[in-house]
Design an enzyme around this catalytic site. Structure first.
Site, PDB file in Angstrom:
ATOM      1  N   LYS A 162       0.812  -1.226   0.000  1.00 47.38           N
ATOM      2  CA  LYS A 162       0.000   0.000   0.000  1.00 47.38           C
ATOM      3  C   LYS A 162       0.844   1.275   0.000  1.00 47.38           C
ATOM      4  O   LYS A 162       0.468   2.288   0.571  1.00 47.38           O
ATOM      5  CB  LYS A 162      -0.958  -0.001   1.206  1.00 47.38           C
ATOM      6  CG  LYS A 162      -1.928  -1.176   1.198  1.00 47.38           C
ATOM      7  CD  LYS A 162      -2.889  -1.153   2.350  1.00 47.38           C
ATOM      8  CE  LYS A 162      -2.351  -1.863   3.554  1.00 47.38           C
ATOM      9  NZ  LYS A 162      -3.378  -2.282   4.517  1.00 47.38           N
ATOM     10  N   ASP A 197      -6.301  -7.492   8.989  1.00 46.62           N
ATOM     11  CA  ASP A 197      -7.675  -6.952   8.970  1.00 46.62           C
ATOM     12  C   ASP A 197      -8.677  -7.929   8.330  1.00 46.62           C
ATOM     13  O   ASP A 197      -9.839  -8.001   8.727  1.00 46.62           O
ATOM     14  CB  ASP A 197      -7.743  -5.568   8.284  1.00 46.62           C
ATOM     15  CG  ASP A 197      -7.056  -5.500   6.928  1.00 46.62           C
ATOM     16  OD1 ASP A 197      -6.506  -6.519   6.479  1.00 46.62           O
ATOM     17  OD2 ASP A 197      -7.067  -4.406   6.312  1.00 46.62           O
TER      18      ASP A 197
HETATM   19  C1  GLC Z   1      -2.748  -4.999   1.699  1.00 38.54           C
HETATM   20  C2  GLC Z   1      -2.046  -5.731   2.826  1.00 38.54           C
HETATM   21  C3  GLC Z   1      -2.968  -6.735   3.470  1.00 38.54           C
HETATM   22  C4  GLC Z   1      -4.263  -6.069   3.886  1.00 38.54           C
HETATM   23  C5  GLC Z   1      -4.891  -5.329   2.714  1.00 38.54           C
HETATM   24  C6  GLC Z   1      -6.140  -4.573   3.105  1.00 38.54           C
HETATM   25  O1  GLC Z   1      -3.053  -5.906   0.704  1.00 38.54           O
HETATM   26  O2  GLC Z   1      -0.891  -6.379   2.332  1.00 38.54           O
HETATM   27  O3  GLC Z   1      -2.353  -7.320   4.604  1.00 38.54           O
HETATM   28  O4  GLC Z   1      -5.153  -7.041   4.354  1.00 38.54           O
HETATM   29  O5  GLC Z   1      -3.961  -4.409   2.183  1.00 38.54           O
HETATM   30  O6  GLC Z   1      -5.903  -3.657   4.126  1.00 38.54           O
END
Ligand code: GLC
Length: 472
Positions: A162, A197
């Site tokens: 991200k 999450d």
């Molecule tokens: C990115 C992260 C992942 C998370 C997702 C949503 O893909 O690598 O761990 O669940 O974002 O926040």
């Protein structure tokens, strides 16, 4: 669009060809996705990490008690006190703190210092009674990045995603790093579990709706979790303690954002490739870079800049702001898609206010179509992931609990995703309410989910059951 000049119409058609993913392609992507999910569980591994979470129980709905939760996602840091009432209900008191942009490219020390200060502030304002107790407060930490876990209270960051690029955290256990920062400041908190999450979303949604079999985030990032039978996770061979059997279920944090890192099947445009090349981690999160909120605005911006440079848009205008990397986010596209006026008046105002660019009506028609194409591609490709997990785990009917800014706020995202699922599975029913697999709004996974997993962990520990690998 009869009133749009021919050269712009041609550009629209070209964009449609580049961004449209037809039914056949959706099906092919889904089938390949299933293979890749499997590969991720194998000893050799694959692109998709399929991280074992050591969450070994499904919620019963009877979980009870108060828990402190910390949520570190892509945009905000949230601290919450969650009370589970033992009857599938809960109560949340929380504070949100924005993660400053400078922190996202800073150092581990700055990060954990900031996180522990936020936790301390929350404890002082909301949990004074706990602070008077001589014992430590237990914390469930939702760390929404890919982590290798040997136990529920251990998580080594595999790679930042991200757009984060904080030095000194990759390859380290985040529980240990946060623990050290807390100890240095004498803050009486102990991190007892770390989760993703998606895992939290899965548990929180299943707690209130037992038909939920997947937890999905469509937000700044995009990812999913589901429960897999331990016997189908070959990479755990030799690492399982004797009280975890082959028929037990373990939540898997797929980290499906990494699907197709080898660029085998997804329909990349030159703009997607540019985003990847200029990101802090080129070659990673290939799937996520086509669909997640943090990238949608940038794809849109790059297309518009190219159309300007090729002489199709904004002739003679100053497009300085538009030329600034990452200047637009997904909410900008959402507002364009939400514009209810035929001559796109709100888009006109948006372009003047945000970008200082006056647009013609024809230009706005192209702009609107482009936003639709990017938003639709995101929803349709996301559906391939949902379908792949359903196929892999053998779910022919279930709910998938979904959360995140794109799912909750991006216009038509839910309907477009449901339509793509219908095409992938050849469902014949016409009313989406009747579709056997439904992606539905989730409960707060990062807060309630973290509390639930803390409760499930407490219950296991008090029964003397394992919460980690045997080599722990
Ligand atoms: C990115 C992260 C992942 C998370 C997702 C949503 O893909 O690598 O761990 O669940 O974002 O926040």
């Amino acid at each position: 669009m009869t009133d749009v000049p021919r050269d712009l119409l041609e550009q629209i058609t070209q964009l449609e060809n580049l961004f449209t993913v037809d039914t056949e392609k959706l099906k092919k992507i889904t089938d390949h996705f299933v293979t890749e999910l499997d590969k991720g569980l194998s000893k050799a591994g694959g692109s998709i990490p399929m991280n074992c979470t050591w969450v070994l129980d499904w919620p019963t709905g009877k979980e009870k008690g108060s828990f402190l939760a910390l949520d570190m996602g892509g945009t905000n840091l949230r601290v919450a006190e969650i009370t589970l009432d033992g009857k599938r209900g809960f109560d949340v008191t929380q504070s949100k703190y924005q993660i400053p942009n400078s922190l996202k490219t800073g150092t581990a020390e700055q990060l954990w210092d900031y996180v522990s200060d936020c936790l301390h502030k929350f404890l002082l304002s909301s949990c004074e009674d706990e602070l008077k107790e001589p014992t430590e407060v237990c914390l469930g930490f939702t760390f929404s990045y890919p982590a290798t876990q040997n136990a529920i209270n251990h998580g080594v960051l595999q790679t930042w995603t991200k757009g984060f690029d904080i030095s000194g955290v990759e390859g380290h256990d985040v529980v240990e790093q946060l623990g050290e920062a807390l100890a240095k400041k004498n803050i009486p908190i102990k991190v007892t579990s770390v989760i993703n999450d998606t895992t939290g979303t899965l548990c929180a949604s299943n707690y209130v709706d037992p038909q939920t079999k997947m937890g999905i985030i469509f937000g700044t990032g995009c990812n999913a979790a589901y429960y897999e039978k331990v016997k189908n996770i070959p990479k755990l061979e030799g690492r399982l303690p004797s009280d975890i059997g082959p028929e037990d279920d373990m939540a898997i944090n797929c980290e499906w954002g990494a699907f197709d890192n080898e660029h085998y099947i997804l329909p990349y445009t030159t703009w997607d490739l540019k985003i990847d090349a200029e990101s802090p981690r080129p070659g990673q999160q290939a799937f996520e870079k086509l669909i997640a909120g943090v990238y949608l605005g940038e794809i849109f911006r790059l297309v518009l800049v190219d159309l300007y440079n090729d002489g199709f848009l904004f002739e003679g205008k100053n497009i300085k702001s538009l030329e600034t990397p990452n200047f637009l986010d997904a909410s900008f596209l959402a507002q364009i898609e939400d514009d209810p006026w035929e001559n796109l008046t709100e888009t006109e105002i948006l372009f003047v206010n945000k970008l200082d660019i006056a647009t013609t009506e024809s230009e706005r028609k192209l702009i609107r179509r482009l936003a639709e194409l990017i938003g639709t591609r995101s929803a349709r490709l996301s559906a391939c992931g949902v379908a792949a997990i359903a196929k892999k785990a053998g779910y022919t009917s279930c709910h998938a609990g979904a959360d995140g800014s794109v799912f909750n706020k991006y216009p038509h995202f839910k309907a477009r995703g449901a339509q793509a699922l219908k095409e992938i599975f050849d469902w014949e029913m016409s009313d989406p309410k009747d579709y056997p697999i439904k992606v539905v709004p989730a409960e707060d996974g990062s807060g309630v989910g973290a509390a639930l997993i803390a409760a499930l962990t407490d219950a296991r520990v008090s029964k003397g059951l394992s919460v980690g690998a045997k080599d722990q």
